[in-house]
Write an enzyme that holds these catalytic residues in place. Structure first.
Site, mmCIF file in Angstrom:
data_model
loop_
_atom_site.group_PDB
_atom_site.id
_atom_site.type_symbol
_atom_site.label_atom_id
_atom_site.label_comp_id
_atom_site.label_asym_id
_atom_site.label_seq_id
_atom_site.Cartn_x
_atom_site.Cartn_y
_atom_site.Cartn_z
ATOM 1 N N GLU A 63 55.369 43.691 42.174
ATOM 2 C CA GLU A 63 56.987 43.250 42.425
ATOM 3 C C GLU A 63 57.531 43.420 41.066
ATOM 4 O O GLU A 63 58.926 44.178 40.960
ATOM 5 C CB GLU A 63 57.098 42.229 43.176
ATOM 6 C CG GLU A 63 56.612 41.818 44.690
ATOM 7 C CD GLU A 63 55.204 41.519 44.787
ATOM 8 O OE1 GLU A 63 54.885 40.969 45.651
ATOM 9 O OE2 GLU A 63 54.411 41.552 43.532
ATOM 10 N N CYS A 98 56.249 35.806 42.643
ATOM 11 C CA CYS A 98 56.780 36.964 42.642
ATOM 12 C C CYS A 98 58.030 36.661 43.509
ATOM 13 O O CYS A 98 59.087 37.553 43.393
ATOM 14 C CB CYS A 98 55.908 38.346 43.193
ATOM 15 S SG CYS A 98 54.622 38.602 42.003
ATOM 16 N N ASP A 214 13.632 51.678 37.886
ATOM 17 C CA ASP A 214 14.717 52.818 37.395
ATOM 18 C C ASP A 214 15.269 52.427 36.140
ATOM 19 O O ASP A 214 16.035 53.360 35.530
ATOM 20 C CB ASP A 214 15.636 52.890 38.633
ATOM 21 C CG ASP A 214 15.044 53.274 40.065
ATOM 22 O OD1 ASP A 214 13.809 53.820 39.828
ATOM 23 O OD2 ASP A 214 15.786 53.140 40.999
#
Length: 371
Positions: A63, A98, A214
């Protein structure tokens, strides 16, 4: 009685909120732990006066960004309508409310897609606007807005992140060969798409088995992002090697263990935070780990783990969404997607419902949620 809106008005309102949702999407990978919010300020004649989306935590919300944009354009927003994808906040957090900014600017109307699930707001934002004489409505494209912030809703309402389990597998459901080789089953387009989902998440989680086999980074590399998600490892016995590629910055590393955190000072010296959450059988308490991640402000948790940890998460009912990439390959014997069971009957199967199915490059992406 108020006059029902005309079809053209409805179409215009939907278009405005869709623009606000598109703005909110620009906050992905930026605004966490705050929700992704977009705001569009529109004049009575349909002109866009200002637009904005939530910035990084501690910076301006959507806003305020839209009001700043309007001011930069020299636009007068008095009496205009603000379309916001989430109810404007009404509390002092890292930034002021806001609601107060919208009231001070003289907006005539505020349309929010969905209410804020934060108990500190929860309708108070809209109530404060109405008390100031501003028309305030909620419910326009609510499902789309909630989906965009599904992790924020999960954290506010359940106290834990929304858990998305990503799996890359062959057509016959193998995630690795029997010797552990898994790179790469899927092609580059699917891997890039997977990194876009990593970007959505506040944290990426894996297990010690994947770390050993991995040696992944667990970061976002194949798409642009403003921040790196927290990298999380489930490592019950604290066996993560200090040479693991996931330890160096950028980004932070959190290891959950079932043994005392102080038993691996070398990992701590390498920058890893260790949290001890012992559960049954000498394993990490996975539910407690999710609650801890929620307390740390993690909205979405992206899991890329092996068949054992996948099975544990599924068995404990902790997975909210499956994100599966299927490659058009047959691997025969190998590791399955998830190790759980055996089941005694087909009726004991974990039931899921399809959300989405689409090709990504030469692979197929499937999304499903618990039925």
């Amino acid at each position: 009685m108020s006059t029902p809106p005309l079809p053209n008005q409805i179409a215009d309102e939907l278009a405005a909120m869709r623009q606000a949702l598109a703005l909110a999407e620009q906050a992905i990978g930026l605004s966490d732990p705050n929700p992704r919010v977009g705001c569009l300020i529109v004049a009575a004649d349909g002109r866009v006066l200002g637009a904005g989306h939530t910035q990084a935590a501690g910076q301006a919300h959507a806003e305020v960004m839209a009001l700043r944009d309007a001011a930069a354009r020299g636009a007068d927003v008095r009496g205009a309508t603000a379309y916001v994808t989430l109810e404007p906040c009404s509390h002092h957090g890292r930034t002021p409310p806001c609601c107060d900014a919208l009231i001070a600017a003289g907006l005539g109307r505020v349309v929010a897609a969905v209410g804020d699930p934060n108990p500190l707001v929860a309708g108070q934002g809209m109530a404060r606007l109405r008390a100031a004489g501003i028309a305030a409505e909620t419910g326009l494209l609510a499902d789309e807005a909630r989906e965009l912030n599904i992790g924020f809703f999960s954290r506010m309402q359940r106290g834990r992140p929304f858990v998305r389990l990503k799996i890359a597998a062959s057509l016959d459901g193998r995630t690795a060969l029997l010797n552990g080789a898994s790179q790469w089953i899927t092609a580059e387009a699917a891997r890039s798409d997977g990194h876009a989902w990593r970007k959505r998440a506040g944290a990426v989680l894996s297990g010690i088995g994947t770390v050993r086999d991995d040696d992944p980074r667990l970061d976002v590399r194949l798409v642009e992002t403003a921040r790196q998600p927290l990298r999380v490892v489930i490592d019950s016995r604290l066996e993560t090697p200090v040479s693991a590629r996931l330890l160096p910055p950028p980004g932070q590393v959190l290891i959950y263990a079932a043994v005392p955190a102080g038993s691996r000072p070398d990992l701590q010296a390498a920058g890893a935070e260790i949290a001890s959450l012992p559960g049954p059988g000498g394993k990490v308490d996975l539910a407690a780990a999710l609650a801890d991640l929620g307390a740390r402000g993690i909205n979405e948790l992206h899991v890329e783990a092996g068949h054992k940890l996948n099975g544990s998460l599924l068995r404990e009912g902790l997975v909210d969404e499956l994100l599966v990439y299927l490659a058009p390959k047959l691997l025969g014997q190998g590791r399955e997607m998830a190790a759980f069971g055996p089941l005694e009957s087909l009726k004991d199967a974990l039931q899921w419902r399809w959300l989405d199915c689409r090709p990504v490059g030469q692979d197929l992406r499937l999304r499903a949620r618990p039925a």
